[in-house]
Each structure stands twice: as C-alpha cells, then as structure tokens.
Scaffold this active site. Structure first.
Site, PDB file in Angstrom:
ATOM      1  N   ARG A  57       3.946 -14.974  32.062  1.00 31.42           N
ATOM      2  CA  ARG A  57       2.719 -14.617  31.331  1.00 31.42           C
ATOM      3  C   ARG A  57       2.465 -15.463  30.112  1.00 31.42           C
ATOM      4  O   ARG A  57       1.368 -15.973  29.909  1.00 31.42           O
ATOM      5  CB  ARG A  57       2.808 -13.172  30.803  1.00 31.42           C
ATOM      6  CG  ARG A  57       2.256 -12.131  31.684  1.00 31.42           C
ATOM      7  CD  ARG A  57       3.066 -10.883  31.468  1.00 31.42           C
ATOM      8  NE  ARG A  57       4.419 -11.186  31.911  1.00 31.42           N
ATOM      9  CZ  ARG A  57       4.823 -11.013  33.162  1.00 31.42           C
ATOM     10  NH1 ARG A  57       4.041 -10.476  34.044  1.00 31.42           N
ATOM     11  NH2 ARG A  57       6.045 -11.343  33.531  1.00 31.42           N
ATOM     12  N   THR A  58       3.482 -15.583  29.265  1.00 35.06           N
ATOM     13  CA  THR A  58       3.243 -16.261  27.986  1.00 35.06           C
ATOM     14  C   THR A  58       2.876 -17.713  28.235  1.00 35.06           C
ATOM     15  O   THR A  58       1.910 -18.236  27.687  1.00 35.06           O
ATOM     16  CB  THR A  58       4.495 -16.140  27.090  1.00 35.06           C
ATOM     17  OG1 THR A  58       4.848 -14.767  27.018  1.00 35.06           O
ATOM     18  CG2 THR A  58       4.239 -16.681  25.702  1.00 35.06           C
ATOM     19  N   LYS A  86      20.202 -34.172  27.007  1.00 41.85           N
ATOM     20  CA  LYS A  86      20.851 -35.455  26.724  1.00 41.85           C
ATOM     21  C   LYS A  86      21.312 -35.512  25.271  1.00 41.85           C
ATOM     22  O   LYS A  86      21.625 -36.583  24.759  1.00 41.85           O
ATOM     23  CB  LYS A  86      19.876 -36.609  26.995  1.00 41.85           C
ATOM     24  CG  LYS A  86      19.386 -36.696  28.435  1.00 41.85           C
ATOM     25  CD  LYS A  86      18.460 -37.898  28.577  1.00 41.85           C
ATOM     26  CE  LYS A  86      17.821 -37.949  29.948  1.00 41.85           C
ATOM     27  NZ  LYS A  86      16.759 -38.978  29.989  1.00 41.85           N
ATOM     28  N   ARG A 107       8.853 -22.033  23.351  1.00 42.55           N
ATOM     29  CA  ARG A 107       9.784 -20.907  23.536  1.00 42.55           C
ATOM     30  C   ARG A 107      11.175 -21.495  23.669  1.00 42.55           C
ATOM     31  O   ARG A 107      11.373 -22.492  24.370  1.00 42.55           O
ATOM     32  CB  ARG A 107       9.436 -20.098  24.777  1.00 42.55           C
ATOM     33  CG  ARG A 107      10.514 -19.088  25.128  1.00 42.55           C
ATOM     34  CD  ARG A 107      10.113 -18.167  26.247  1.00 42.55           C
ATOM     35  NE  ARG A 107       9.142 -17.181  25.806  1.00 42.55           N
ATOM     36  CZ  ARG A 107       8.737 -16.155  26.551  1.00 42.55           C
ATOM     37  NH1 ARG A 107       9.235 -15.981  27.774  1.00 42.55           N
ATOM     38  NH2 ARG A 107       7.850 -15.286  26.103  1.00 42.55           N
ATOM     39  N   HIS A 135       8.193 -12.807  18.509  1.00 48.63           N
ATOM     40  CA  HIS A 135       7.253 -13.184  19.562  1.00 48.63           C
ATOM     41  C   HIS A 135       5.857 -12.817  19.035  1.00 48.63           C
ATOM     42  O   HIS A 135       5.246 -11.842  19.474  1.00 48.63           O
ATOM     43  CB  HIS A 135       7.608 -12.399  20.828  1.00 48.63           C
ATOM     44  CG  HIS A 135       6.973 -12.894  22.081  1.00 48.63           C
ATOM     45  ND1 HIS A 135       5.935 -13.814  22.101  1.00 48.63           N
ATOM     46  CD2 HIS A 135       7.225 -12.592  23.391  1.00 48.63           C
ATOM     47  CE1 HIS A 135       5.589 -14.038  23.360  1.00 48.63           C
ATOM     48  NE2 HIS A 135       6.357 -13.323  24.152  1.00 48.63           N
TER      49      HIS A 135
HETATM   50  C1  NCD Z   1       8.806 -10.561  26.716  1.00 50.53           C
HETATM   51  C2  NCD Z   1       9.634 -11.689  26.126  1.00 50.53           C
HETATM   52  O1  NCD Z   1       9.779 -12.762  26.729  1.00 50.53           O
HETATM   53  O2  NCD Z   1      10.115 -11.472  25.019  1.00 50.53           O
HETATM   54  N1  NCD Z   1       7.995 -10.991  27.757  1.00 50.53           N
HETATM   55  C3  NCD Z   1       6.798 -11.575  27.482  1.00 50.53           C
HETATM   56  O3  NCD Z   1       6.704 -12.561  26.776  1.00 50.53           O
HETATM   57  N2  NCD Z   1       5.710 -10.978  27.993  1.00 50.53           N
HETATM   58  C4  NCD Z   1       9.620  -9.375  27.081  1.00 50.53           C
HETATM   59  C5  NCD Z   1      10.679  -9.518  28.137  1.00 50.53           C
HETATM   60  O4  NCD Z   1      10.974 -10.598  28.633  1.00 50.53           O
HETATM   61  O5  NCD Z   1      11.238  -8.490  28.503  1.00 50.53           O
END
Ligand code: NCD
Length: 335
Positions: A57-58, A86, A107, A135
């Site tokens: 999703r993100t 590397k 991320r 997040h």
């Molecule tokens: C969350 C995350 O990655 O922190 N997911 C997300 O970004 N929608 C929560 C999760 O992974 O459980």
C-alpha cells in the site's frame, strides 16, 4: 510548518493547523483520485520511491499519488537490489539519489535511518516508515479517515474514544497515530495489548502529560467497550528477535463479528493499517467482518492516495495550482 521543500520525517513536525492544511489539500485531490479529471501539475518531476522493506500500500499509493499529479516514479523495492548491499552508506545513496529526483520517499528497517538519509539529501524526503519508530503518512491517512468516518455521526476528533489493539510495542503506525491524536483535546485511549507488546512508556507518558485519558488492557473484550474507533494492528513479526518469540503472540487477539457484536457499541468504526494477517492461526481481523458497514479498512487505504497527493503538492509548492493544469478524463473510467 513551512511545507515547501521540507522533509516529512515525524508527526512531531505538525501542529493542528498544519494537519488542517494537509486535509484541506487532500479533499481537493478526490476528483483526480476518482479519475473525474486529470492534472499534469507535476509533469517533468521525478519521485524516487525507495523501499528497503516490504510494502504494498504505502509504496504503490505514494507512486500512484505522484503519477496522479502528473509526475514520474523510479523505484527500488529491495535492499538486495540496491548498492546498500555493497556497503554504500545512506549518506552517499542520498547524495546520489537527490541528483536524480525532485522528492524521495523512503522506507527502511532501521529507526532513524530516514532522518539520517534526509540530512544528506538535497531534495525533500518523506518517511515511509523507519523500523518501529514512525510512519507519518500512515498516521495522517488514519486521522483523515477517523475524521471522515465520525463526521457522518456529527462528532469531531476532540473527545474521541479510540481502542488501539495488538502490537503496540513495535507498531510504528500506532506510535505516529498516538502522537498525532495527542495534539487534540480530551481523547480516551484504550491501549489493548498482550503483556510484552505494550505501547512504549514514552508514548504513554506523552499522552498522559497532554491530559488525555489512558486505560491499559491485556484482554481484547474489555478494551473495546465504549469506543468510537477500534484500530487493530498486526503482530510485527519481522521486528522480533526470533520467529519463536513472534509465534507466542500469534492469534492472541482476534476481532470477529461475534466479538464485535458482544462488546462494541453499535457503529464502532473498525480500522487497520493493513496488511491484516489472514493466516488461519493469526486472524487479528476476521474476514467475517467484511460485510460489516463499519469496517473502514478499504476506505482507509483509499484515503492514503489523497493524503499522499496532498503531501507532494505541499512539499513541491503546487497545492493551490493543481486545477490550473487539469483537464477532463478522455478515457472510460470504471469509477
Ligand atoms: C504498516 C507498516 O508498514 O508499518 N503497514 C502499512 O504501511 N500500511 C503496518 C504493518 O505492516 O502491519
């Protein structure tokens, strides 16, 4: 805050008026997200979408948000496929990538890594999740969803009653959401976690210091009475020292229709940042809730595109001119 050219690393950066500005901007994005119109405001701009940890999703919603504004997206989806394996430092990677892009979403599994990367970047960096720390875009889309869901009942965020359920220790979405909600008044937080996965003491003391009511529960049923929102989370198995340790928590809390009916007020909104763990032993949010109209998880995921479009528009200083570069959709849209 001044959004233009800024990194978005933590919800600590936001005031209530900043959040209002993000949400007003997000509202204006609906026509584009729903394909009623197309805008080319970011034509020529490049997003580097750097995901060094699993994401669906993100990653895709940040990418779609940028595409919907007319920009192009370049992506790395694995640490293995990048030069970090590397031995390249985050600083060097940032110096190089900021020469190729106008904005970067990142991320990474280490707490603080995105801030470290941002310090060496010449373009704005948005934190797409750094370990179990923060997040921010998820918390914004969660709060945007909460507002929308409870507004239809005539309620606002001040005075909200919310149960946060599951892995409150490692869940970065929960950490950011708690800090964001702490900016509002008179919230009742019901923190529902098994012993061992409680929210970090720093988060709890922040909520208490800001005058919110915090109750702690180690059992699901009692924790979800008398709340407007039940926000369920997945056990963050990837953060545990061993799989054996993670397995001890699997399936401990399972919200299903029967538990909901027996314990929740009618119309309690059910949220989850997703992914939910649908393996038979886990099931923290059972699929028998899918027919429940109060299950907001897919509306919540859709809202991610609007909020992420808003962040790009604000950081790249085009929020007030998106419509100038727009036209009707010429192709058939199913929406
Ligand atoms: C969350 C995350 O990655 O922190 N997911 C997300 O970004 N929608 C929560 C999760 O992974 O459980």
């Amino acid at each position: 805050m001044n959004f233009v050219g800024s990194h978005i690393l933590s919800v600590d950066q936001f005031s209530r008026s900043d959040i209002a500005r993000i949400f007003e901007t997000a509202d204006t994005m609906l026509v584009y997200a729903e394909r009623q119109r197309i805008t080319r405001i970011l034509e020529g701009a490049i997003l580097s979408n750097m995901f060094f940890e699993p994401s669906t999703r993100t990653r895709v919603s940040f990418g779609s948000a940028f595409n919907l504004l007319g920009g192009e997206v370049r992506e790395t989806t694995e640490v293995r496929a990048s030069s970090l394996t590397k031995g390249e430092s985050l600083e060097d990677t940032a110096r190089v990538l900021s020469g190729y892009s106008d904005v970067i979403v990142m991320r990474h599994p280490q707490e603080g890594s995105v801030a470290e990367f941002a310090a060496a970047s010449r373009v704005p960096v948005i934190n797409g999740g750094d370990g179990s720390n923060e997040h921010p875009s998820q918390a914004l889309l969660d709060l945007y969803t909460i507002r929308k869901e409870i507004r239809t009942r005539g309620a606002g965020v001040d005075g909200l009653r919310i149960a946060l359920v599951g892995d409150l220790k490692y869940g970065r979405a929960v950490h950011s959401l708690c800090k964001l909600l702490a900016l509002y008044d008179n919230i009742h937080f019901s923190l529902v976690a098994p012993p061992g996965l409680s929210a970090p003491p720093a988060v709890v003391s922040l909520l208490e210091a800001k005058g919110h009511k915090v109750t702690i529960h180690h059992e699901l049923e009692r924790g979800i009475h008398h709340v407007d929102i039940v926000y369920v989370t997945r056990t963050q198995e990837e953060r545990f020292a061993s799989q054996d340790e993670a397995d001890r928590y699997r399936g401990l809390f399972q919200l299903n229709q029967a538990v909901y009916t027996a314990n929740c007020e009618p119309n309690t909104v059910i949220m989850h940042p997703l992914p939910r763990d649908s393996r038979s032993e886990a099931q923290e949010l059972a699929s028998d809730l899918d027919a429940n109209p109060n299950l907001a998880i897919f509306r919540q995921a859709d809202n991610g595109v609007l909020v992420r479009m808003a962040l790009f528009a604000l950081v790249l200083d085009v929020a007030d001119r998106v419509d100038e570069f727009s036209k009707p959709v010429p192709w058939h849209s199913h929406r």
